[in-house]
Design a protein around this motif. Structure first.
Motif, short mmCIF file in Angstrom:
data_model
loop_
_atom_site.label_atom_id
_atom_site.label_comp_id
_atom_site.label_asym_id
_atom_site.label_seq_id
_atom_site.Cartn_x
_atom_site.Cartn_y
_atom_site.Cartn_z
N ASP A 4 -13.51 -2.86 5.00
CA ASP A 4 -14.11 -1.64 4.45
C ASP A 4 -13.44 -1.26 3.14
N ILE A 5 -14.21 -0.65 2.26
CA ILE A 5 -13.69 -0.13 1.00
C ILE A 5 -13.35 1.34 1.18
N VAL A 6 -12.14 1.72 0.76
CA VAL A 6 -11.68 3.09 0.93
C VAL A 6 -11.08 3.61 -0.37
N ARG A 7 -11.02 4.93 -0.45
CA ARG A 7 -10.32 5.57 -1.56
C ARG A 7 -8.97 6.07 -1.05
N TYR A 8 -7.93 5.92 -1.90
CA TYR A 8 -6.59 6.36 -1.53
C TYR A 8 -5.93 6.98 -2.75
N ALA A 16 6.34 4.18 -7.40
CA ALA A 16 5.23 3.33 -7.80
C ALA A 16 5.33 3.01 -9.28
N SER A 17 4.79 1.86 -9.67
CA SER A 17 4.78 1.46 -11.06
C SER A 17 3.64 2.17 -11.79
N GLU A 18 3.68 2.08 -13.11
CA GLU A 18 2.62 2.70 -13.91
C GLU A 18 1.26 2.09 -13.59
N GLU A 19 1.24 0.78 -13.30
CA GLU A 19 -0.01 0.10 -12.94
C GLU A 19 -0.59 0.67 -11.65
N THR A 20 0.28 0.99 -10.70
CA THR A 20 -0.19 1.52 -9.42
C THR A 20 -0.88 2.85 -9.59
N TYR A 21 -0.41 3.66 -10.51
CA TYR A 21 -1.02 4.97 -10.73
C TYR A 21 -2.46 4.86 -11.24
N LEU A 22 -2.82 3.70 -11.77
CA LEU A 22 -4.18 3.51 -12.29
C LEU A 22 -5.16 3.08 -11.21
N LEU A 23 -4.67 2.87 -9.99
CA LEU A 23 -5.52 2.42 -8.89
C LEU A 23 -6.19 3.60 -8.19
N ASP A 24 -7.34 3.35 -7.61
CA ASP A 24 -8.07 4.37 -6.85
C ASP A 24 -8.58 3.84 -5.51
N TYR A 25 -8.91 2.56 -5.47
CA TYR A 25 -9.61 2.01 -4.31
C TYR A 25 -8.84 0.85 -3.68
N ALA A 26 -9.16 0.59 -2.41
CA ALA A 26 -8.48 -0.49 -1.69
C ALA A 26 -9.40 -1.05 -0.62
N ASP A 33 -8.86 -0.03 15.04
CA ASP A 33 -9.25 1.38 14.89
C ASP A 33 -8.29 2.32 15.60
N GLU A 34 -7.49 1.82 16.55
CA GLU A 34 -6.58 2.68 17.30
C GLU A 34 -5.22 2.84 16.61
N ASN A 35 -4.99 2.09 15.57
CA ASN A 35 -3.71 2.13 14.87
C ASN A 35 -3.74 3.20 13.78
N ASP A 36 -2.78 4.15 13.82
CA ASP A 36 -2.73 5.21 12.82
C ASP A 36 -2.27 4.70 11.46
N ASN A 37 -1.48 3.62 11.44
CA ASN A 37 -1.02 3.02 10.19
C ASN A 37 -1.86 1.79 9.88
N ILE A 38 -2.40 1.77 8.68
CA ILE A 38 -3.31 0.69 8.30
C ILE A 38 -2.86 0.09 6.97
N LEU A 84 -0.12 -2.01 0.77
CA LEU A 84 0.57 -0.85 1.32
C LEU A 84 0.19 -0.63 2.77
N GLU A 85 1.09 0.00 3.52
CA GLU A 85 0.77 0.48 4.86
C GLU A 85 0.74 2.00 4.79
N VAL A 86 -0.39 2.60 5.13
CA VAL A 86 -0.58 4.05 4.97
C VAL A 86 -1.16 4.64 6.25
N ASP A 87 -1.12 5.96 6.32
CA ASP A 87 -1.71 6.68 7.45
C ASP A 87 -3.23 6.65 7.31
N LYS A 88 -3.91 6.30 8.36
CA LYS A 88 -5.37 6.21 8.33
C LYS A 88 -6.01 7.53 7.89
#
Length: 217
Positions: A4-8, A16-26, A33-38, A84-88
């Motif tokens: 799935d495509i998500v916004r983060y 984070a690096s300067e390049e990372t700040y330019l990101l929006d989607y992942a 689906d039961e895991n809180d960290n994705i 990255l591993e983030v909270d769902k």
């Protein structure tokens, strides 16, 4: 959820690096689906020449970005060095749209979420399969992720020097591609080193990686 495509909100990251700040989607790399960290794989439409840890997956069906010229379905580049591993709960779904910005809905009127095409997901999961949890960022681990056609030649490299540093953590590296060669310039303990790989007809990743370990051990 896998593919799935998500916004983060990458801008909220503390480290984070300067390049990372330019990101929006992942892209979602975990399908549980039961895991809180994705785990998510960032991508961007900013041109990035195919490299060891980044490559182009083409246009994602139904994924459009708002540019000066309107809604655009661009070619996208994934960045495996920024997984990255983030909270769902911090992820937001992206809805399927056409180039006029109209949201595509299912037969009950709900917006449809954007997901990778099957071939795109297969390419990404094949690449993701060679990454190891908590793997140290060193030269040998980086080279093992390069395409199977790239091999290491003793006559173009200082093998003794590379053996001394290939297992140490890299502070940073840059990759350059010239014709049939891939050149990696990297830094260990503040010192600059380089390695040259040559493009060949080899197709077997395991064989190439075994050769790498034999040469650098």
């Amino acid at each position: 959820m896998l593919g799935d495509i998500v916004r983060y909100n990458f801008f909220a990251l503390d480290d984070a690096s300067e390049e990372t700040y330019l990101l929006d989607y992942a892209i979602v790399l975990d399908g549980d689906d039961e895991n809180d960290n994705i785990k998510i794989l960032p991508f961007t439409s900013r041109y990035n020449k195919d490299s060891i840890e980044s490559f182009c997956i083409g246009c994602i069906p139904g994924f459009v970005e708002v540019k000066n010229e309107g809604y655009v379905n661009n070619r996208q580049y994934v960045h495996f060095n920024k997984v990255l591993e983030v909270d769902k709960a911090e992820l937001y779904p992206v809805h399927h749209q056409d180039v006029y910005g109209r949201v595509l809905r299912n037969n009950v009127g709900n917006p449809m979420n954007v997901a990778l095409a099957e071939e795109q997901l297969d390419r990404i999961m094949d690449k993701y399969g060679i990454y190891e949890e908590g793997e140290e960022k060193n030269l040998i681990n980086l080279l093992k992720k390069s395409h199977a056609t790239f091999t290491l030649n003793s006559d173009q490299n200082n093998i003794e020097e590379l053996r001394e540093v290939c297992g140490k953590e890299m502070e940073k590296y840059r990759e350059y591609n010239f014709n049939d060669k891939k050149i990696v310039v990297f830094f260990v303990d503040g010192e600059r080193y380089s390695v040259v790989m040559r493009d060949t007809n080899n197709k077997d990743l395991d064989t190439r990686n075994n050769d790498l370990k034999e040469i650098l051990s």
